[in-house]
Write a protein that holds these residues in place. Structure first.
Motif, PDB file in Angstrom:
ATOM      1  N   TYR A 171      48.636 134.485  42.524  1.00  0.00           N
ATOM      2  CA  TYR A 171      49.131 133.920  43.793  1.00  0.00           C
ATOM      3  C   TYR A 171      49.326 132.406  43.645  1.00  0.00           C
ATOM      4  N   GLU A 172      48.326 131.741  43.082  1.00  0.00           N
ATOM      5  CA  GLU A 172      48.395 130.291  42.904  1.00  0.00           C
ATOM      6  C   GLU A 172      49.505 129.881  41.946  1.00  0.00           C
ATOM      7  N   ALA A 173      49.692 130.659  40.871  1.00  0.00           N
ATOM      8  CA  ALA A 173      50.751 130.347  39.901  1.00  0.00           C
ATOM      9  C   ALA A 173      52.127 130.468  40.559  1.00  0.00           C
ATOM     10  N   THR A 174      52.309 131.504  41.364  1.00  0.00           N
ATOM     11  CA  THR A 174      53.587 131.719  42.058  1.00  0.00           C
ATOM     12  C   THR A 174      53.809 130.640  43.111  1.00  0.00           C
ATOM     13  N   ARG A 175      52.750 130.292  43.847  1.00  0.00           N
ATOM     14  CA  ARG A 175      52.856 129.233  44.850  1.00  0.00           C
ATOM     15  C   ARG A 175      53.209 127.899  44.196  1.00  0.00           C
ATOM     16  N   HIS A 176      52.669 127.666  43.010  1.00  0.00           N
ATOM     17  CA  HIS A 176      52.984 126.431  42.278  1.00  0.00           C
ATOM     18  C   HIS A 176      54.478 126.352  41.991  1.00  0.00           C
ATOM     19  N   LEU A 177      55.062 127.454  41.524  1.00  0.00           N
ATOM     20  CA  LEU A 177      56.496 127.469  41.232  1.00  0.00           C
ATOM     21  C   LEU A 177      57.325 127.270  42.512  1.00  0.00           C
ATOM     22  N   ILE A 178      56.898 127.910  43.584  1.00  0.00           N
ATOM     23  CA  ILE A 178      57.617 127.766  44.862  1.00  0.00           C
ATOM     24  C   ILE A 178      57.574 126.316  45.329  1.00  0.00           C
ATOM     25  N   SER A 179      56.418 125.669  45.154  1.00  0.00           N
ATOM     26  CA  SER A 179      56.269 124.269  45.581  1.00  0.00           C
ATOM     27  C   SER A 179      57.164 123.328  44.788  1.00  0.00           C
ATOM     28  N   LYS A 180      57.576 123.769  43.589  1.00  0.00           N
ATOM     29  CA  LYS A 180      58.451 122.962  42.737  1.00  0.00           C
ATOM     30  C   LYS A 180      59.937 123.278  42.959  1.00  0.00           C
ATOM     31  N   LYS A 184      63.878 132.169  42.835  1.00  0.00           N
ATOM     32  CA  LYS A 184      64.038 133.542  42.343  1.00  0.00           C
ATOM     33  C   LYS A 184      63.106 133.719  41.141  1.00  0.00           C
ATOM     34  N   ILE A 185      61.894 134.144  41.437  1.00  0.00           N
ATOM     35  CA  ILE A 185      60.820 134.146  40.440  1.00  0.00           C
ATOM     36  C   ILE A 185      60.551 135.554  39.932  1.00  0.00           C
ATOM     37  N   ALA A 186      60.623 135.727  38.617  1.00  0.00           N
ATOM     38  CA  ALA A 186      60.367 137.035  37.989  1.00  0.00           C
ATOM     39  C   ALA A 186      58.930 137.093  37.474  1.00  0.00           C
ATOM     40  N   PHE A 187      58.376 138.299  37.447  1.00  0.00           N
ATOM     41  CA  PHE A 187      57.025 138.519  36.920  1.00  0.00           C
ATOM     42  C   PHE A 187      57.094 139.424  35.698  1.00  0.00           C
ATOM     43  N   ALA A 207      52.424 135.808  47.493  1.00  0.00           N
ATOM     44  CA  ALA A 207      52.996 134.455  47.546  1.00  0.00           C
ATOM     45  C   ALA A 207      54.479 134.502  47.915  1.00  0.00           C
ATOM     46  N   LEU A 208      55.209 135.463  47.355  1.00  0.00           N
ATOM     47  CA  LEU A 208      56.639 135.590  47.655  1.00  0.00           C
ATOM     48  C   LEU A 208      56.862 135.991  49.110  1.00  0.00           C
ATOM     49  N   LYS A 209      56.025 136.905  49.596  1.00  0.00           N
ATOM     50  CA  LYS A 209      56.159 137.374  50.980  1.00  0.00           C
ATOM     51  C   LYS A 209      55.960 136.231  51.963  1.00  0.00           C
ATOM     52  N   GLU A 210      54.995 135.363  51.695  1.00  0.00           N
ATOM     53  CA  GLU A 210      54.720 134.226  52.579  1.00  0.00           C
ATOM     54  C   GLU A 210      55.919 133.284  52.682  1.00  0.00           C
ATOM     55  N   SER A 211      56.735 133.219  51.618  1.00  0.00           N
ATOM     56  CA  SER A 211      57.905 132.333  51.603  1.00  0.00           C
ATOM     57  C   SER A 211      59.212 133.099  51.778  1.00  0.00           C
ATOM     58  N   ASN A 212      59.084 134.399  52.093  1.00  0.00           N
ATOM     59  CA  ASN A 212      60.256 135.251  52.315  1.00  0.00           C
ATOM     60  C   ASN A 212      61.229 135.217  51.126  1.00  0.00           C
ATOM     61  N   LEU A 213      60.667 135.386  49.912  1.00  0.00           N
ATOM     62  CA  LEU A 213      61.470 135.353  48.691  1.00  0.00           C
ATOM     63  C   LEU A 213      61.476 136.733  48.034  1.00  0.00           C
ATOM     64  N   ASP A 242      65.224 131.948  38.358  1.00  0.00           N
ATOM     65  CA  ASP A 242      65.106 130.520  38.024  1.00  0.00           C
ATOM     66  C   ASP A 242      63.668 130.171  37.639  1.00  0.00           C
ATOM     67  N   ALA A 243      62.814 131.209  37.526  1.00  0.00           N
ATOM     68  CA  ALA A 243      61.430 130.971  37.089  1.00  0.00           C
ATOM     69  C   ALA A 243      60.789 132.281  36.635  1.00  0.00           C
ATOM     70  N   PHE A 244      59.751 132.149  35.795  1.00  0.00           N
ATOM     71  CA  PHE A 244      58.978 133.295  35.318  1.00  0.00           C
ATOM     72  C   PHE A 244      57.486 133.030  35.482  1.00  0.00           C
ATOM     73  N   VAL A 245      56.781 134.025  36.022  1.00  0.00           N
ATOM     74  CA  VAL A 245      55.318 134.075  35.941  1.00  0.00           C
ATOM     75  C   VAL A 245      55.016 135.160  34.916  1.00  0.00           C
TER      76      VAL A 245
END
Length: 339
Positions: A171-180, A184-187, A207-213, A242-245
């Motif tokens: 969750y924290e790793a995904t939130r970090h990417l969103i904050s930057k 469109k973040i892939a896992f 984390a994605l749900k909270e930001s509607n992504l 545009d990002a990977f976790v």
């Protein structure tokens, strides 16, 4: 030419005394005359007698040895866990037997059998990617050996556990990417049925749900070829992420290689964050952000837990199955510094 190890019986024969008398003298029993103790100790030194602590411990019903089974010894994450365990064992005058399963359930089962035969007092295990059965783990408990699962574990098997909070760290790793600014973040996951993989997906999705992504999940991207194949396919698609976790740092390193081969700029066009804090993540260009799972501390806490259990067992106190959580932390490096 191999020489037979000198035993307490050899000492007794050489001095014309009983083995029990020799034993008492070597263990400094007050009833034995001081001069006789000195004479026996001098003879023991002359014959190169070494105290067999293993046999002595077995007579007391313990071996003062812990067995550790990890998937791969050569991975920094697991080698640091072993280091943490060893530090605590050394402080408590305990030995360590280390086995690696190499992600094979068959090898894991054989390692468990070997450690049981070695009469270890505790087995600490991080299960393989193939492990689903609890039969061999139950066999450890049936032999009155303390079992501690760490990092990877079977969820519904009631044993002592030492873990990271996998859901929260993803969750924290995904939130970090969103904050930057990544949207469109892939896992890239591990084995689908692995409990910690499911937990990390849960944190990623929250984390994605909270930001509607939108979400984009690919499990079983374990092998290098598979990771490269998935990353290439995604980055060449019409609407690439545009990002990977990633579940592990080696996946993040492969994504970085693929991005470079396709002329994609990291972190300007693509953010990448791994997990495990592998030493390679500090020397890539750009350096890779990662989740520090505090592996040495995880090992120390696993060993501390054993000695806590042992203390309660010896004092006949109630032992309650516990789960320890070792907090992880994000290490922000260049691969996610979009701005």
């Amino acid at each position: 030419m191999n020489r037979k190890r000198v035993t307490i019986y050899d000492l007794a024969k050489a001095m014309g005394l009983s083995p029990s008398y020799i034993s008492k003298a070597l263990n400094d029993y007050p009833m034995i005359n001081i001069k006789m103790k000195e004479k026996i100790q001098m003879t023991a030194q002359k014959l190169n007698y070494k105290h067999n602590s293993y046999a002595a411990n077995l007579r007391k019903g313990i071996s003062k040895t812990i067995g550790v089974i990890v998937p791969n010894i050569n991975k920094k994450f697991f080698s640091e866990i072993i280091s943490g365990i060893e530090n605590v064992c050394f402080e408590n005058n305990y030995g360590l037997i280390i086995c690696q399963s190499q992600e094979s359930f068959e090898k894991e089962c054989k390692a468990i059998e070997t450690l049981i035969r070695q009469n270890v007092d505790c087995i600490m295990i991080s299960i393989t990617a193939e492990t689903q059965s609890t039969e061999y783990l139950q066999n450890i408990i049936n032999n009155d050996i303390i079992l501690i699962q760490f990092d990877r574990y079977i969820e519904n098997f009631n044993t002592f556990k030492v873990l990271n909070d996998n859901e929260f760290m993803a969750y924290e790793a995904t939130r970090h990417l969103i904050s930057k600014g990544y949207r469109k973040i892939a896992f890239l996951g591990w084995v689908e049925q692995l409990t910690i993989n499911k937990l990390r997906i849960g944190g990623y999705l929250r984390a994605l749900k909270e930001s509607n992504l939108p979400s984009l999940i690919f499990d079983n991207a374990i092998q290098k070829e598979r990771t490269a194949e998935v990353a290439t396919k995604l980055l060449k698609s019409i609407e690439p992420p545009d990002a990977f976790v990633t579940f592990a740092d080696h996946q993040a390193l492969i994504v970085l290689q693929v991005a470079k081969s396709l002329g994609i700029e990291v972190p300007e066009q693509l953010g990448i964050i791994g997990s495990g804090n592998d030493s390679l993540t500090e020397i890539t260009t750009p350096t890779l952000s990662t989740i520090d799972q505090k592996s040495i501390d995880l090992g120390k806490q696993a060993a501390d837990l054993y000695f806590e259990i042992l203390s309660k067992k010896l004092s006949k106190k109630t032992i309650i199955i516990t789960e320890k959580i070792v907090p992880a932390g994000i290490i922000c490096r260049e691969s996610t510094m979009k701005f």
